[in-house]
Structure formats: C-alpha cells, structure tokens
Design a protein around this motif. Sequence first.
Motif, mmCIF file in Angstrom:
data_model
loop_
_atom_site.group_PDB
_atom_site.id
_atom_site.type_symbol
_atom_site.label_atom_id
_atom_site.label_comp_id
_atom_site.label_asym_id
_atom_site.label_seq_id
_atom_site.Cartn_x
_atom_site.Cartn_y
_atom_site.Cartn_z
ATOM 1 N N HIS A 27 -62.920 23.838 -5.649
ATOM 2 C CA HIS A 27 -62.514 25.096 -5.012
ATOM 3 C C HIS A 27 -62.641 26.221 -6.024
ATOM 4 O O HIS A 27 -62.394 26.043 -7.216
ATOM 5 C CB HIS A 27 -61.078 24.987 -4.498
ATOM 6 C CG HIS A 27 -60.723 26.077 -3.544
ATOM 7 N ND1 HIS A 27 -60.328 27.320 -3.955
ATOM 8 C CD2 HIS A 27 -60.734 26.116 -2.184
ATOM 9 C CE1 HIS A 27 -60.093 28.075 -2.904
ATOM 10 N NE2 HIS A 27 -60.335 27.365 -1.810
ATOM 11 N N ASP A 29 -60.768 28.669 -6.621
ATOM 12 C CA ASP A 29 -59.522 28.942 -7.346
ATOM 13 C C ASP A 29 -59.376 28.045 -8.567
ATOM 14 O O ASP A 29 -58.855 28.465 -9.601
ATOM 15 C CB ASP A 29 -58.310 28.762 -6.423
ATOM 16 C CG ASP A 29 -58.237 29.825 -5.334
ATOM 17 O OD1 ASP A 29 -58.931 30.859 -5.463
ATOM 18 O OD2 ASP A 29 -57.502 29.612 -4.350
ATOM 19 N N ASP A 30 -59.837 26.796 -8.446
ATOM 20 C CA ASP A 30 -59.766 25.879 -9.584
ATOM 21 C C ASP A 30 -60.720 26.316 -10.700
ATOM 22 O O ASP A 30 -60.407 26.173 -11.883
ATOM 23 C CB ASP A 30 -60.092 24.450 -9.139
ATOM 24 C CG ASP A 30 -59.057 23.925 -8.147
ATOM 25 O OD1 ASP A 30 -57.871 24.305 -8.264
ATOM 26 O OD2 ASP A 30 -59.434 23.148 -7.256
ATOM 27 N N SER A 32 -61.627 29.471 -11.285
ATOM 28 C CA SER A 32 -60.993 30.643 -11.895
ATOM 29 C C SER A 32 -59.857 30.228 -12.825
ATOM 30 O O SER A 32 -59.707 30.777 -13.916
ATOM 31 C CB SER A 32 -60.473 31.593 -10.816
ATOM 32 O OG SER A 32 -61.536 32.269 -10.206
ATOM 33 N N SER A 33 -59.064 29.258 -12.394
ATOM 34 C CA SER A 33 -57.958 28.788 -13.235
ATOM 35 C C SER A 33 -58.471 28.159 -14.521
ATOM 36 O O SER A 33 -57.940 28.410 -15.601
ATOM 37 C CB SER A 33 -57.107 27.778 -12.474
ATOM 38 O OG SER A 33 -56.450 28.393 -11.410
ATOM 39 N N HIS A 43 -61.882 37.525 -11.131
ATOM 40 C CA HIS A 43 -62.109 36.561 -10.055
ATOM 41 C C HIS A 43 -63.356 36.950 -9.259
ATOM 42 O O HIS A 43 -64.140 36.092 -8.863
ATOM 43 C CB HIS A 43 -60.879 36.481 -9.151
ATOM 44 C CG HIS A 43 -60.985 35.442 -8.079
ATOM 45 N ND1 HIS A 43 -60.960 34.094 -8.348
ATOM 46 C CD2 HIS A 43 -61.123 35.563 -6.734
ATOM 47 C CE1 HIS A 43 -61.087 33.420 -7.218
ATOM 48 N NE2 HIS A 43 -61.182 34.291 -6.222
ATOM 49 N N ARG A 154 -53.331 23.330 -3.667
ATOM 50 C CA ARG A 154 -53.500 24.370 -4.690
ATOM 51 C C ARG A 154 -52.168 24.692 -5.346
ATOM 52 O O ARG A 154 -52.074 24.829 -6.565
ATOM 53 C CB ARG A 154 -54.136 25.628 -4.094
ATOM 54 C CG ARG A 154 -55.634 25.543 -3.941
ATOM 55 C CD ARG A 154 -56.260 26.889 -3.659
ATOM 56 N NE ARG A 154 -55.799 27.510 -2.426
ATOM 57 C CZ ARG A 154 -56.304 27.262 -1.228
ATOM 58 N NH1 ARG A 154 -57.300 26.417 -1.088
ATOM 59 N NH2 ARG A 154 -55.841 27.883 -0.164
#
Length: 190
Positions: A27, A29-30, A32-33, A43, A154
């Motif tokens: 994903h 978001d992962d 970006s993290s 982002h 998430r």
Amino acid sequence: MAHESFAGRVLDTLARLAAKSTAGLVHVDDISSALMVQTRAQHKQVLNALSDLYQAGRITRERQGVYALADGKRRPDKREVMWRLLRMRKRVTVADLVELAGVSREYAKEWLQMLGNRGIARRIPQPNNQPHVWQLVNDTVAMPVDEEKAAELRELRLRKRKQAMADLLAARELIGKACLAINEMEAGHE
C-alpha cells in the motif's frame, strides 16, 4: 558515490516491502511510512513517483493505492482468488473458498459477509443443516475492496511502528546510561 533518484528509492522500498508481503502487494501508505514521509507534499512526491514507475511498466497498480512489482512473479492475492472463484461459479460455500483459495474459514466468512453487506452476494440457507451457499447477485467485475479492514490493518501497523520507535528510543537511552557507567568505571580505575 552515485546519487539515487527519488523514484529509485520508491522502487527499492516497494521491492523491499513486496518481498516481505505474502502476496507481493504494498500500500502507498506503507511506502510513505518506510521512506519516513511526513508532509502532504512529500506524500504527493511518492504518488508521482509511483505513477511514473507505473507508466514505465516497472510496477503494476493492483487497485487504488496498492502496487506490486511488474516482474510477474507475485502470487495472486487470496481475495483475488476468492473473487475469481465466486465470479466463475456464481455460488460458493465457505468450505469451497477454504479448499480452493487456501484461506482460513474465518477469513472466508468475513469476506463473504462483507460482500453480503454490500449487496454483491447473498447468503442462501440450505435445508438439513447443510452449509450456507453464497450466491453472486451483483457482479461488479472489479474486485470489491474492504476499505474498513484495510484501514484497521493500517492503524495496527501504525501502532506497532510507534511502539517499535518508543522501544528503540528507550533502548537508546539505556545504552547511553550503560556507556556512561562504563566510562565512569574506567575513569575510576585510571
């Protein structure tokens, strides 16, 4: 030392995370993290890099916000397998999905219930205590995504990441105290 492009870092991060994922899916978001992105602008850079990598054929977009390497070696997602089975057969039982998709009984029930809640499938009780049959009633063609479950996962990953960071900070503090104690002990012996 060669300068690595931002897109290269995004691709490397995607590859590293995909290798850890059983389905090879990651994903955004992962990503970006993992890149320690902290602002919307950063982002957006990740999203732009993913778009460029997708256009170049280096990665595939499996669904909104979910990517994989384009090497063709990834195993199909279990949800994809269940969705294909339901679309092909039109009627399935939980046992069918367990056997043919290789998922747990609980996961198959949860997935079918999500489809039922969305009006995509309906549960048909069977006589004589036979297992319920789930029938496809609204073929959306594209596989439905359980956003609630994805958001829960998430959030769980975020909590684990925060706890790991807190543990690392505590460990760093203890190591500092130990180094100080060792230095004091050595200073006392001189």
